[in-house]
Design an enzyme around this catalytic site. Structure first.
Site, PDB file in Angstrom:
ATOM      1  CG  LEU A 170      -1.936  -1.053   1.155  1.00  0.00           C
ATOM      2  CD1 LEU A 170      -2.669  -1.369   2.458  1.00  0.00           C
ATOM      3  CD2 LEU A 170      -3.005  -1.004   0.084  1.00  0.00           C
ATOM      4  N   GLY A 171       2.263   1.025   0.477  1.00  0.00           N
ATOM      5  CA  GLY A 171       2.981   2.309   0.488  1.00  0.00           C
ATOM      6  C   GLY A 171       4.014   2.253   1.523  1.00  0.00           C
ATOM      7  CB  ALA A 172       7.167   2.727   1.996  1.00  0.00           C
ATOM      8  N   GLY A 173       6.451   4.704   4.379  1.00  0.00           N
ATOM      9  CA  GLY A 173       6.553   6.299   4.668  1.00  0.00           C
ATOM     10  C   GLY A 173       7.857   6.243   5.401  1.00  0.00           C
ATOM     11  CG  ASN A 174      10.063   9.861   6.483  1.00  0.00           C
ATOM     12  OD1 ASN A 174      10.887   9.391   5.256  1.00  0.00           O
ATOM     13  ND2 ASN A 174       9.179  10.853   6.248  1.00  0.00           N
ATOM     14  N   GLY A 185       7.769   3.208   8.555  1.00  0.00           N
ATOM     15  CA  GLY A 185       7.488   1.956   8.068  1.00  0.00           C
ATOM     16  C   GLY A 185       6.782   1.515   6.657  1.00  0.00           C
ATOM     17  CB  THR A 186       6.567  -1.159   4.468  1.00  0.00           C
ATOM     18  OG1 THR A 186       6.672  -2.213   5.284  1.00  0.00           O
ATOM     19  CG2 THR A 186       7.853  -0.552   4.012  1.00  0.00           C
ATOM     20  CE  LYS A 194       3.286   3.296   9.965  1.00  0.00           C
ATOM     21  NZ  LYS A 194       2.467   4.530   9.768  1.00  0.00           N
ATOM     22  CG  ASP A 249       2.555  12.104  11.463  1.00  0.00           C
ATOM     23  OD1 ASP A 249       2.856  13.433  10.897  1.00  0.00           O
ATOM     24  OD2 ASP A 249       2.883  11.132  11.037  1.00  0.00           O
TER      25      ASP A 249
HETATM   26  P1  ATP Z   1       5.121   9.025   7.160  1.00  0.00           P
HETATM   27  O1  ATP Z   1       5.841   7.862   7.346  1.00  0.00           O
HETATM   28  O2  ATP Z   1       5.902  10.241   7.005  1.00  0.00           O
HETATM   29  O3  ATP Z   1       4.099   9.220   8.318  1.00  0.00           O
HETATM   30  P2  ATP Z   1       2.879   8.251   5.602  1.00  0.00           P
HETATM   31  O4  ATP Z   1       1.679   8.258   6.215  1.00  0.00           O
HETATM   32  O5  ATP Z   1       2.707   8.176   3.917  1.00  0.00           O
HETATM   33  O6  ATP Z   1       4.263   8.984   5.719  1.00  0.00           O
HETATM   34  P3  ATP Z   1       2.860   5.417   6.248  1.00  0.00           P
HETATM   35  O7  ATP Z   1       1.673   5.617   7.415  1.00  0.00           O
HETATM   36  O8  ATP Z   1       3.793   4.359   6.461  1.00  0.00           O
HETATM   37  O9  ATP Z   1       3.596   6.488   5.609  1.00  0.00           O
HETATM   38  O10 ATP Z   1       1.751   5.039   4.970  1.00  0.00           O
HETATM   39  C1  ATP Z   1       2.115   4.451   3.928  1.00  0.00           C
HETATM   40  C2  ATP Z   1       1.150   4.711   2.846  1.00  0.00           C
HETATM   41  O11 ATP Z   1       0.111   3.605   3.035  1.00  0.00           O
HETATM   42  C3  ATP Z   1      -0.038   5.918   3.094  1.00  0.00           C
HETATM   43  O12 ATP Z   1       0.462   6.884   2.340  1.00  0.00           O
HETATM   44  C4  ATP Z   1      -1.231   5.332   2.716  1.00  0.00           C
HETATM   45  O13 ATP Z   1      -1.546   5.707   1.315  1.00  0.00           O
HETATM   46  C5  ATP Z   1      -1.117   3.874   2.774  1.00  0.00           C
HETATM   47  N1  ATP Z   1      -2.186   3.386   4.016  1.00  0.00           N
HETATM   48  C6  ATP Z   1      -1.448   3.604   5.315  1.00  0.00           C
HETATM   49  N2  ATP Z   1      -2.567   2.866   6.242  1.00  0.00           N
HETATM   50  C7  ATP Z   1      -3.477   2.567   5.495  1.00  0.00           C
HETATM   51  C8  ATP Z   1      -4.736   2.069   5.792  1.00  0.00           C
HETATM   52  N3  ATP Z   1      -5.200   1.662   6.767  1.00  0.00           N
HETATM   53  N4  ATP Z   1      -5.543   1.575   4.530  1.00  0.00           N
HETATM   54  C9  ATP Z   1      -5.258   1.887   3.097  1.00  0.00           C
HETATM   55  N5  ATP Z   1      -3.970   2.464   2.857  1.00  0.00           N
HETATM   56  C10 ATP Z   1      -3.248   2.991   4.052  1.00  0.00           C
HETATM   57 MG    MG Z   2       0.803   7.441   7.813  1.00  0.00          MG
END
Ligand code: ATP
Ligand code: MG
Length: 335
Positions: free
Chosen positions: A14-18, A20-21, A37, A130
């Site tokens: 679904l994605g990765a942030g700072n 985690g994934t 997550k 956040d």
């Molecule tokens: P950061 O790490 O800087 O807070 P972020 O919010 O983009 O950034 P993550 O919280 O790891 O990073 O989330 C990564 C991506 O996964 C998000 O941008 C979102 O699009 C997707 N995501 C997160 N949680 C969910 C969920 N519960 N359902 C669907 N998609 C999600």
């Molecule tokens: Mg997030």
């Protein structure tokens, strides 16, 4: 629900942030689709167990404006958190793909965040910490919910040790290292509403866009003016930037730290937030009430800024709550 890796089948990333994934998984035993997550935590076993205990509060966070929690477990050296899967994803991904979010939907977003924050603070004394478009999620039923709030003090500490927590959604008082409160989330909400309504980050033009100030609407170009240096702030942030750069990471806003001089660096941006007038919506393009709402969120002095609870009574929030908006139609158009 007793969750463990063996029972979860990965469906997609679904994605990765700072921090985690996030992956979409299927919990075989219950047939539940979840978002998992995975956060890397460089901490002692006692601390990890403490984090896990603190995360249990999430089981009690039940609101239609909060992404529900299924459970957390340790998977050395990670902590896994399973939450409600929101099939339409986050607001940042939505506006990047489909363009600016319609003003009437922005009203519903403001309602969800203001009420979600009020719930977290009133019922659990939780400050989100956040608020930003990637932490505001949407599902196919047209529901809007917030996620990734700071429930665990130990988790916040551990992440702070591994990642320099500078975000461009941070309020001036937080950037300056002052005492911050639930009102700091209100600032971040103001920035987020402008961002999704314009379809771009309100301070800089972010990744991949133009790096020419002249291309920006006049009222936004003004926000890129040079700032008076703040020696205290730059000293603090220089250390952070060096550490961040060493990790070859991008800042949370997507503003590259290694960008050319034409690009506003995250340090300039943070100084700008502290020293310059707050961003606002371009005049006359959005409902007056909406303009006023973001201005109220973006009052620089936290003493004069409203709390989420006070904002639940703001005309924009009250009217947006009552407004009939076809959220189902909005999400259905996104595929
Ligand atoms: P950061 O790490 O800087 O807070 P972020 O919010 O983009 O950034 P993550 O919280 O790891 O990073 O989330 C990564 C991506 O996964 C998000 O941008 C979102 O699009 C997707 N995501 C997160 N949680 C969910 C969920 N519960 N359902 C669907 N998609 C999600
Ligand atoms: Mg997030």
């Amino acid at each position: 629900l007793d969750l463990k890796n063996e029972d979860l089948t990965t469906l997609s990333e679904l994605g990765a942030g700072n921090g985690g994934t996030v992956t979409k998984v299927l919990h075989e035993k219950s047939g539940t689709v979840m978002a998992k997550k995975v956060v890397f935590i460089d901490a002692k076993p006692t601390v990890r167990k403490q984090i896990l205990r603190e995360l249990q509060i999430l089981h009690e966070c039940n609101s239609k404006y909060i992404v529900s929690f299924y459970g957390a477990y340790l998977s050395e050296p990670h902590i896994c958190m399973c939450m409600e899967f929101m099939d339409k994803g986050s607001l940042d991904a939505i506006y990047k793909k489909y363009g600016p979010i319609p003003p009437e939907v922005c009203g519903k977003i403001a309602v969800a965040v203001v009420h979600g924050l009020t719930y977290l603070y009133d019922e659990h004394r939780i400050i989100h910490r956040d608020v930003k478009p990637s932490n505001i999620l949407v599902n196919g039923m047209g529901q809007i919910k917030i996620c990734d709030f700071g429930v665990s003090g130990e988790l916040i500490n551990s992440i702070a040790d591994t990642f320099v927590g500078t975000s461009t959604y941070m309020s001036p008082e937080r950037i300056q290292g002052d005492q911050y409160s639930v009102k700091s989330d209100v600032w971040s909400l103001g920035v987020s509403v402008i961002e999704v309504a314009l379809g771009r980050f309100p301070f800089a033009d972010g990744e991949g866009g133009s790096d020419d100030e002249d291309d920006l609407p006049a009222d936004l170009a003004g926000t890129l003016s040079p700032t008076k240096p703040n020696p205290h702030l730059s000293a603090r942030l220089d250390g952070a930037a060096a550490k961040d750069k060493a990790k070859r990471r991008k800042s949370r806003s997507g503003v590259s730290l290694e960008g050319s001089s034409a690009q506003m660096s995250i340090l300039d941006l943070l100084q700008h937030i502290v020293n310059e007038p707050p961003p606002k919506l371009p005049e006359g393009k959005f409902p007056k009430e909406m303009e006023e709402f973001v201005n109220i969120c973006l009052v620089k002095d936290p003493a004069k800024r409203q709390t989420p609870k006070e904002l639940t009574r703001h005309k924009y929030v009250v009217d947006s709550e009552a407004a009939k908006v076809d959220l189902l139609g909005w999400v259905t158009a996104m595929n």
